[in-house]
Design a protein around this motif. Structure first.
Motif, PDB file in Angstrom:
ATOM      1  N   ARG A 281     -16.413 -24.791  -6.717  1.00 34.19           N
ATOM      2  CA  ARG A 281     -16.323 -23.664  -6.335  1.00 34.19           C
ATOM      3  C   ARG A 281     -14.889 -23.116  -6.192  1.00 34.19           C
ATOM      4  N   LEU A 282     -14.514 -21.846  -6.306  1.00 32.10           N
ATOM      5  CA  LEU A 282     -13.379 -21.318  -5.989  1.00 32.10           C
ATOM      6  C   LEU A 282     -13.036 -20.411  -4.935  1.00 32.10           C
ATOM      7  N   LEU A 283     -12.123 -20.170  -3.945  1.00 30.01           N
ATOM      8  CA  LEU A 283     -12.571 -19.096  -3.354  1.00 30.01           C
ATOM      9  C   LEU A 283     -11.331 -17.948  -3.993  1.00 30.01           C
ATOM     10  N   MET A 284     -11.806 -17.060  -4.277  1.00 27.78           N
ATOM     11  CA  MET A 284     -10.695 -16.335  -4.991  1.00 27.78           C
ATOM     12  C   MET A 284     -10.819 -15.028  -3.241  1.00 27.78           C
ATOM     13  N   GLU A 285      -9.024 -14.212  -3.183  1.00 27.61           N
ATOM     14  CA  GLU A 285      -9.132 -14.191  -2.533  1.00 27.61           C
ATOM     15  C   GLU A 285      -8.537 -12.718  -2.901  1.00 27.61           C
ATOM     16  N   PRO A 286      -8.287 -11.172  -1.653  1.00 24.33           N
ATOM     17  CA  PRO A 286      -8.166 -10.442  -2.957  1.00 24.33           C
ATOM     18  C   PRO A 286      -5.796 -10.617  -1.921  1.00 24.33           C
ATOM     19  N   LEU A 287      -5.202  -9.713  -3.319  1.00 24.45           N
ATOM     20  CA  LEU A 287      -3.655  -9.935  -3.072  1.00 24.45           C
ATOM     21  C   LEU A 287      -3.498  -9.002  -2.047  1.00 24.45           C
ATOM     22  N   ALA A 288      -2.197  -9.143  -1.217  1.00 25.39           N
ATOM     23  CA  ALA A 288      -1.529  -8.157  -0.542  1.00 25.39           C
ATOM     24  C   ALA A 288      -0.089  -8.349  -0.670  1.00 25.39           C
ATOM     25  N   ARG A 289       0.744  -7.387  -0.492  1.00 28.55           N
ATOM     26  CA  ARG A 289       2.317  -7.173  -0.089  1.00 28.55           C
ATOM     27  C   ARG A 289       2.368  -7.980   1.109  1.00 28.55           C
ATOM     28  N   LEU A 290       3.483  -8.903   1.453  1.00 32.98           N
ATOM     29  CA  LEU A 290       3.302  -9.088   2.334  1.00 32.98           C
ATOM     30  C   LEU A 290       5.377  -8.857   2.585  1.00 32.98           C
ATOM     31  N   GLY A 291       5.370  -8.950   4.399  1.00 31.82           N
ATOM     32  CA  GLY A 291       6.804  -8.347   5.210  1.00 31.82           C
ATOM     33  C   GLY A 291       6.482  -7.200   5.335  1.00 31.82           C
ATOM     34  N   LEU A 292       7.888  -6.868   6.663  1.00 32.93           N
ATOM     35  CA  LEU A 292       8.324  -5.115   6.693  1.00 32.93           C
ATOM     36  C   LEU A 292       8.253  -4.467   5.525  1.00 32.93           C
ATOM     37  N   LYS A 293       9.226  -4.461   4.845  1.00 29.18           N
ATOM     38  CA  LYS A 293       8.974  -3.829   3.056  1.00 29.18           C
ATOM     39  C   LYS A 293       8.222  -4.388   2.318  1.00 29.18           C
ATOM     40  N   LYS A 294       7.512  -4.785   2.867  1.00 27.33           N
ATOM     41  CA  LYS A 294       5.987  -4.867   1.467  1.00 27.33           C
ATOM     42  C   LYS A 294       6.749  -4.967  -0.046  1.00 27.33           C
ATOM     43  N   GLN A 295       8.204  -6.696   0.503  1.00 26.49           N
ATOM     44  CA  GLN A 295       8.300  -6.539  -1.701  1.00 26.49           C
ATOM     45  C   GLN A 295       7.288  -8.168  -2.687  1.00 26.49           C
ATOM     46  N   ARG A 296       6.953  -8.884  -0.763  1.00 26.88           N
ATOM     47  CA  ARG A 296       6.692 -10.440  -1.740  1.00 26.88           C
ATOM     48  C   ARG A 296       4.870 -10.085  -1.618  1.00 26.88           C
ATOM     49  N   LEU A 297       4.809 -10.522  -3.323  1.00 29.83           N
ATOM     50  CA  LEU A 297       3.502 -10.874  -3.225  1.00 29.83           C
ATOM     51  C   LEU A 297       3.091 -11.882  -2.709  1.00 29.83           C
ATOM     52  N   GLY A 298       1.762 -12.046  -1.849  1.00 35.51           N
ATOM     53  CA  GLY A 298       0.537 -13.227  -1.567  1.00 35.51           C
ATOM     54  C   GLY A 298      -0.652 -12.610  -1.197  1.00 35.51           C
ATOM     55  N   LEU A 299      -0.819 -13.905  -0.448  1.00 40.03           N
ATOM     56  CA  LEU A 299      -2.198 -13.905   0.688  1.00 40.03           C
ATOM     57  C   LEU A 299      -2.056 -13.450   1.711  1.00 40.03           C
ATOM     58  N   LYS A 300      -2.843 -12.985   2.693  1.00 41.37           N
ATOM     59  CA  LYS A 300      -2.546 -12.688   3.605  1.00 41.37           C
ATOM     60  C   LYS A 300      -1.845 -13.217   4.416  1.00 41.37           C
ATOM     61  N   ASP A 301      -2.346 -14.826   4.620  1.00 39.92           N
ATOM     62  CA  ASP A 301      -1.209 -16.126   5.008  1.00 39.92           C
ATOM     63  C   ASP A 301      -0.805 -17.278   4.082  1.00 39.92           C
ATOM     64  N   PHE A 302       0.087 -16.482   3.148  1.00 38.10           N
ATOM     65  CA  PHE A 302       0.592 -17.322   2.293  1.00 38.10           C
ATOM     66  C   PHE A 302       1.313 -16.585   1.276  1.00 38.10           C
ATOM     67  N   ASP A 303       2.479 -17.219   1.594  1.00 38.38           N
ATOM     68  CA  ASP A 303       3.744 -16.439   0.604  1.00 38.38           C
ATOM     69  C   ASP A 303       3.754 -17.663  -0.382  1.00 38.38           C
ATOM     70  N   PRO A 304       3.970 -17.167  -1.779  1.00 39.55           N
ATOM     71  CA  PRO A 304       4.344 -17.894  -2.462  1.00 39.55           C
ATOM     72  C   PRO A 304       5.884 -18.221  -2.903  1.00 39.55           C
ATOM     73  N   CYS A 305       6.715 -19.081  -3.494  1.00 38.60           N
ATOM     74  CA  CYS A 305       7.287 -18.958  -4.091  1.00 38.60           C
ATOM     75  C   CYS A 305       7.074 -18.931  -5.715  1.00 38.60           C
ATOM     76  N   SER A 306       6.055 -19.197  -6.163  1.00 36.51           N
ATOM     77  CA  SER A 306       5.702 -18.707  -7.647  1.00 36.51           C
ATOM     78  C   SER A 306       4.651 -17.593  -8.016  1.00 36.51           C
ATOM     79  N   ILE A 307       4.131 -16.817  -8.638  1.00 36.07           N
ATOM     80  CA  ILE A 307       3.358 -16.558  -9.371  1.00 36.07           C
ATOM     81  C   ILE A 307       2.984 -16.910 -10.691  1.00 36.07           C
ATOM     82  N   LEU A 308       1.990 -17.475 -11.157  1.00 36.02           N
ATOM     83  CA  LEU A 308       1.262 -17.043 -12.091  1.00 36.02           C
ATOM     84  C   LEU A 308       0.309 -16.901 -12.177  1.00 36.02           C
ATOM     85  N   LEU A 309       0.437 -15.934 -13.549  1.00 34.58           N
ATOM     86  CA  LEU A 309      -0.735 -15.099 -14.081  1.00 34.58           C
ATOM     87  C   LEU A 309      -1.429 -16.123 -15.511  1.00 34.58           C
ATOM     88  N   ASN A 310      -2.671 -15.995 -14.256  1.00 34.72           N
ATOM     89  CA  ASN A 310      -3.458 -16.644 -15.875  1.00 34.72           C
ATOM     90  C   ASN A 310      -4.933 -14.803 -16.377  1.00 34.72           C
TER      91      ASN A 310
END
Length: 432
Positions: A149-178
């Motif tokens: 099974r897979l866990l799908m989570e809604p994307l979120a903007r992170l940080g005060l300026k909301k410039q980073r992309l991640g999940l609510k509790d997950f700040d990645p350094c790399s984002i792979l588009l499929n």
């Protein structure tokens, strides 16, 4: 599984195999030097067609979706290649966000995501799935037919300026588009801050054009052909493109017929030159888009005058409702390979600059001049790591490893063309 060629490997392709095997050290050095100048996409798959007299790519996918169709034996090779790719991009990478296609009901596609996630985890990354789907408002488990099974989570903007992309509790350094962005670039993906987006947004169908790719491929094929002393046509399909075509309103019809006639004539001239008895044909396909949609086989320009409503509808819209106005007119390459008497074509997968495996796309109801990427297709895996080393002692045309090595060479030429294409269309590079 080694499909048999229903025509004997002959003429120009036999000569090509001989020359490639003879020049193997030169070819590998040539690739090594090219990769010092150009950066390969993170991953890529290439559809090839082998007619016995010609071997050429007909499509290059920068968001490959069939990792689940690869042989399990290729996993160690895929993990090594993923490690090399990540090390080059972000050596200290820890967290990676994988963004799949929006659809959550296509279990075959989701099994691809599960396999890809597994490869990346074994490469030393914490992998989470962030979805663009409007249906998923909270973390949601999706069951797969194989019991995973897979866990799908809604994307979120992170940080005060909301410039980073991640999940609510997950700040990645790399984002792979499929996700090939057929529906356009969602605002949430724009202007991400100090994160690696792989591949860049300009690799999506919102901006990418197949005609740009094949123009780059034509250059690469000509350069390579000088190295091994072959006719570039042996590995490169003729093509041209037509803009502002409207199949419903029959606009651009004359220009399209003229383009088809031009490619048919060029192909017929080559067939005469090499004594090939087959009838030339062309494939008209949407210049942007995937999943085998918006594709039509044409043997005579007059066929374009008599398209019925169903054919016009089929050519007018592709995936995600993307309307077709620009088309690629490409020389048709027969596939004379068969698996259990069904027509087949090889698809080669790469991560970074490494061939990691592939499979045959097989279709029992299609002919050697038809599009096999259609409902009813199935897949037979290949393990390239067992078969891609050439057998230099074997006679040309007789050894499966030699055929697979040849596939890997031509697929890597398409990969190199993709890197050129992305360099030339990169908006950041233009700004710099």
């Amino acid at each position: 599984m080694v499909p048999h060629l229903i025509t004997a490997l002959s003429g120009p392709l036999l000569e090509l195999e001989s020359k490639v095997l003879e020049a193997t050290p030169t070819i590998e050095r040539w690739f090594r030097l090219e990769w010092q100048e150009h950066t390969p996409p993170f991953y890529c798959s290439v559809d090839l067609r082998n007619s016995g007299f010609k071997l050429a790519p007909v499509d290059t996918n920068l968001f490959p979706g069939g990792f689940n169709n690869l042989s399990p034996q290729m996993l160690p090779l895929a993990v090594q290649a993923a490690m090399a790719a990540i090390e080059k991009i972000c050596p200290e990478a820890k967290n990676l966000l994988l963004i799949p296609e929006r659809h959550t009901r296509n279990t075959f596609y989701l099994q691809n995501i599960a396999r890809l996630s597994s490869i990346l985890r074994q490469a030393g990354l914490n992998v989470r799935l962030g979805t663009l789907s409007d249906e998923i408002k909270k973390p949601t488990w999706i069951e797969l037919p194989d019991g995973n099974r897979l866990l799908m989570e809604p994307l979120a903007r992170l940080g005060l300026k909301k410039q980073r992309l991640g999940l609510k509790d997950f700040d990645p350094c790399s984002i792979l588009l499929n996700n090939d962005l057929s529906a356009g670039i969602p605002p949430i993906l724009e202007n991400v801050y100090e994160q690696y987006l792989l591949p860049g947004l300009h690799a999506g169908w919102q901006t990418r054009r197949k005609s740009n790719h094949f123009a780059a491929y034509e250059e690469v094929a000509k350069k390579f052909s000088k190295v091994v002393d072959i006719d570039p046509w042996m590995i490169s399909p003729f093509f041209t493109s037509c803009k502002n075509v409207n199949f419903h309103e029959r606009k651009g019809e004359d220009e399209l017929q003229a383009a088809v006639e031009q490619i048919l004539k060029k192909t017929a001239k080559k067939y005469r030159e090499y004594g090939i008895k087959e009838k030339p044909y062309v494939v008209v396909k949407a210049d942007a888009g995937t999943y085998g949609m918006g594709v039509m086989v044409v043997h005579d320009p007059a066929e374009l005058k008599d398209l019925n409503r169903k054919d016009r509808n089929k050519m007018s819209v592709v995936k995600e409702g993307l309307e077709v106005s620009d088309v690629l007119v490409q020389e048709g390459v027969y596939t004379f390979e068969k698996v259990n008497e069904a027509v087949a074509e090889p698809v080669v997968y790469m991560i970074d600059r490494y061939v990691i495996g592939g499979f045959y796309r097989v279709h029992t109801d299609r002919g050697p001049d038809e599009n096999l990427n259609a409902p009813g297709m199935h897949f037979v895996p290949l393990a390239f790591e067992q078969n891609s080393m050439p057998d230099l002692q074997a006679k040309p045309g007789s050894a499966a490893p030699n055929r697979f090595y040849l596939y890997g060479v031509v697929a890597r030429l398409a990969l190199l063309a993709a890197s050129l294409e992305l360099e030339r269309t990169d908006p950041d590079a233009e700004a710099a």
